[in-house]
Motif scaffolding. Sequence first.
Motif, PDB file in Angstrom:
ATOM      1  N   GLU A   1       6.610  -5.401   3.766  1.00 22.21           N
ATOM      2  CA  GLU A   1       5.458  -5.372   2.876  1.00 22.21           C
ATOM      3  C   GLU A   1       5.879  -5.212   1.420  1.00 22.21           C
ATOM      4  O   GLU A   1       5.313  -5.833   0.521  1.00 22.21           O
ATOM      5  CB  GLU A   1       4.517  -4.234   3.270  1.00 22.21           C
TER       6      GLU A   1
ATOM      7  N   GLN B   1      -9.336   1.696   5.968  1.00 21.84           N
ATOM      8  CA  GLN B   1      -8.632   0.929   4.929  1.00 21.84           C
ATOM      9  C   GLN B   1      -7.370   1.679   4.507  1.00 21.84           C
ATOM     10  O   GLN B   1      -6.308   1.073   4.325  1.00 21.84           O
ATOM     11  CB  GLN B   1      -9.536   0.690   3.722  1.00 21.84           C
ATOM     12  N   ASP B   2      -7.487   2.989   4.362  1.00 21.58           N
ATOM     13  CA  ASP B   2      -6.311   3.805   4.037  1.00 21.58           C
ATOM     14  C   ASP B   2      -5.254   3.706   5.138  1.00 21.58           C
ATOM     15  O   ASP B   2      -4.054   3.631   4.868  1.00 21.58           O
ATOM     16  CB  ASP B   2      -6.710   5.279   3.850  1.00 21.58           C
TER      17      ASP B   2
ATOM     18  N   GLU C   1      -3.570   0.229   4.952  1.00 13.30           N
ATOM     19  CA  GLU C   1      -2.675   0.095   3.793  1.00 13.30           C
ATOM     20  C   GLU C   1      -1.427   0.958   3.963  1.00 13.30           C
ATOM     21  O   GLU C   1      -0.346   0.575   3.502  1.00 13.30           O
ATOM     22  CB  GLU C   1      -3.421   0.468   2.521  1.00 13.30           C
ATOM     23  N   SER C   2      -1.559   2.092   4.626  1.00 12.16           N
ATOM     24  CA  SER C   2      -0.377   2.933   4.852  1.00 12.16           C
ATOM     25  C   SER C   2       0.618   2.229   5.763  1.00 12.16           C
ATOM     26  O   SER C   2       1.827   2.444   5.667  1.00 12.16           O
ATOM     27  CB  SER C   2      -0.787   4.268   5.474  1.00 12.16           C
TER      28      SER C   2
ATOM     29  N   GLY D   1       0.598  -2.110   3.663  1.00 13.44           N
ATOM     30  CA  GLY D   1       0.600  -2.347   2.223  1.00 13.44           C
ATOM     31  C   GLY D   1      -0.358  -3.463   1.833  1.00 13.44           C
ATOM     32  O   GLY D   1      -1.508  -3.491   2.260  1.00 13.44           O
ATOM     33  N   GLU D   2       0.129  -4.419   1.011  1.00 11.45           N
ATOM     34  CA  GLU D   2      -0.723  -5.505   0.542  1.00 11.45           C
ATOM     35  C   GLU D   2      -1.080  -6.504   1.634  1.00 11.45           C
ATOM     36  O   GLU D   2      -1.928  -7.377   1.437  1.00 11.45           O
ATOM     37  CB  GLU D   2      -0.057  -6.235  -0.629  1.00 11.45           C
TER      38      GLU D   2
ATOM     39  N   ALA E   1      -2.443  -5.561   4.376  1.00 11.97           N
ATOM     40  CA  ALA E   1      -3.455  -4.890   5.185  1.00 11.97           C
ATOM     41  C   ALA E   1      -4.781  -5.654   5.166  1.00 11.97           C
ATOM     42  O   ALA E   1      -5.281  -6.019   4.103  1.00 11.97           O
ATOM     43  CB  ALA E   1      -3.667  -3.470   4.678  1.00 11.97           C
TER      44      ALA E   1
ATOM     45  N   TYR F   1      -5.982  -3.020  12.061  1.00 13.88           N
ATOM     46  CA  TYR F   1      -5.733  -4.061  11.066  1.00 13.88           C
ATOM     47  C   TYR F   1      -5.342  -5.360  11.751  1.00 13.88           C
ATOM     48  O   TYR F   1      -4.853  -5.379  12.873  1.00 13.88           O
ATOM     49  CB  TYR F   1      -4.653  -3.646  10.062  1.00 13.88           C
TER      50      TYR F   1
END
Length: 537
Positions: free
Chosen positions: A272, A322-323, A326-327, A330-331, A333, A505
Amino acid sequence: MKKLGALLLAAALVMSMTACGGGNKNTGEGTAAPAGESSTDAGTKAGESGGEKTLNVGTINVLGTFMPGSENEVCHWGCYLVYDYLFYYDEDNNPFSDILKEWHYEEDGTTFVMECRDDVYFANGDQMTGDDVLFSIKTLVDRETNQAAYYATVDWDKSYVSEDGFTVYLANTQEFGPGIINMGVVYLLDQSWCEETGFDNIDPWLNAPNGSGPYEVAEYVTDSYVTLKRRDSYWGEFTGADTVKINHYAEDSAMYMALETGEIDLALNIAESDYSRALTDDKIAVMTTHEGENILLALDNNNQYMKDENVRLAIAYGVNWQDVAESARGELAEVPGSIITSVSPYYKDTGVYEYDLEKAKQYMEAAGYVTDGSTVNFTLNMTTVDQAVKTNAATVIQFYLQQLGINLQMNFTDFPTAFSAWLTEGGTDLNFQDSDTGSVCGEPYISLRFFPAELATFPFAAISDETFVTLYKEANYTTDDDVRKEKYAELQQYVHDRAMIIPLYESVDAVAYNPEKIESVSLHSAVSANLRYVILK
């Protein structure tokens, strides 16, 4: 021991968040390559200029073997070059075949008919027949590979090849919607060569596999690289690179640096962080692909706490997904709107669980718990493999559950220890879940077959809810695509409304390449880049 080994590998792949090919068409005639012409003509092109063309590729995955279905990791990116395969998908997601002229279901919907071409030859000169096609499928079951479960409805005693040797009749005990077209990649094997060589001696499967594809292995250096050369005797038309060299790197950063310095032309499945770097580098091009499934969070619906629908709904609305995404990614997600991937023809947008702490607390209170910020209502445990993508996501989930008075104890460990816990009732209360193959167009059976209790390998994923199981069966055990869409829509809504499974995701991968040498990259596969479709300048 062999069966346990296959199960261990299957479970490892299930939990490793990787995937491979599949499909979405069930009935009717498909698209076959015209006689004497391979569909790969429109794929890899080395250009019209003189001189030998070489494509240098980088991967952090082990190089693996060229034995399809092996208990060792398989070199899919190389297998796509060495072997032909039954089905793949064009840019419009229609099934395609280089080696079959036509395919269809008979009227009863249980017998799948495949008419083979008569001009396909293996590297050793053997001609492909229907026996090779039938063997290529059946050996996945006979060897108890991790794909064996995909063919549970096949009646091998009633399956046969026509007298002329070029039409295969694959009988099923009942209608089965996903069918062989959707069940991942089936590489074409030479039955007589396989029976003579055997599957126990690994050396021929590393250095001299006998495929019908356009390339053959020229050199294999363990844990370093494998070099593939175009073979002059390839039966079809193909204008790809003369040489493809697949290089193994121990770390993502080393592979990406090799791309930056020109050591390789294409980096597969980049990290990522490297994807983010590539987006700002005009000397490097990137593309992403959906792997045809979602990464899911399996909640043990039989757990003493989570069997309460209110508790599951509290978890669904009490975590910022969403958190979490992204964890982990990253981008890259993408939070899904359903348990089924958005690239599936059966996808229904049931909506993302939007973070709403007050709503989550109301569900907890409806279940009889207090949410005063200090009371611990109960403890759940998560045992999973110690990998960054999992530890990052789990830590974020832990943080949000604390606000609901749910204590999440996490145990990050090695695979054998985790696997033992997964097989044990109560060994883990929730865990990450995705398929061992994925599906290039999002066949739901691939990823959801782990959940009906009668099929589930792991107790934490098993769902015995009668409506869930009924909808699952109705969606799969028919070849009527309209019925499949209707039942899968109902299933997705039913699961969402009761938070039986949480979508985390979309499974998305990225590749980076040198645009000065490569015109374009088209993956045509959910497992990694199908290097037949890398177009060179």
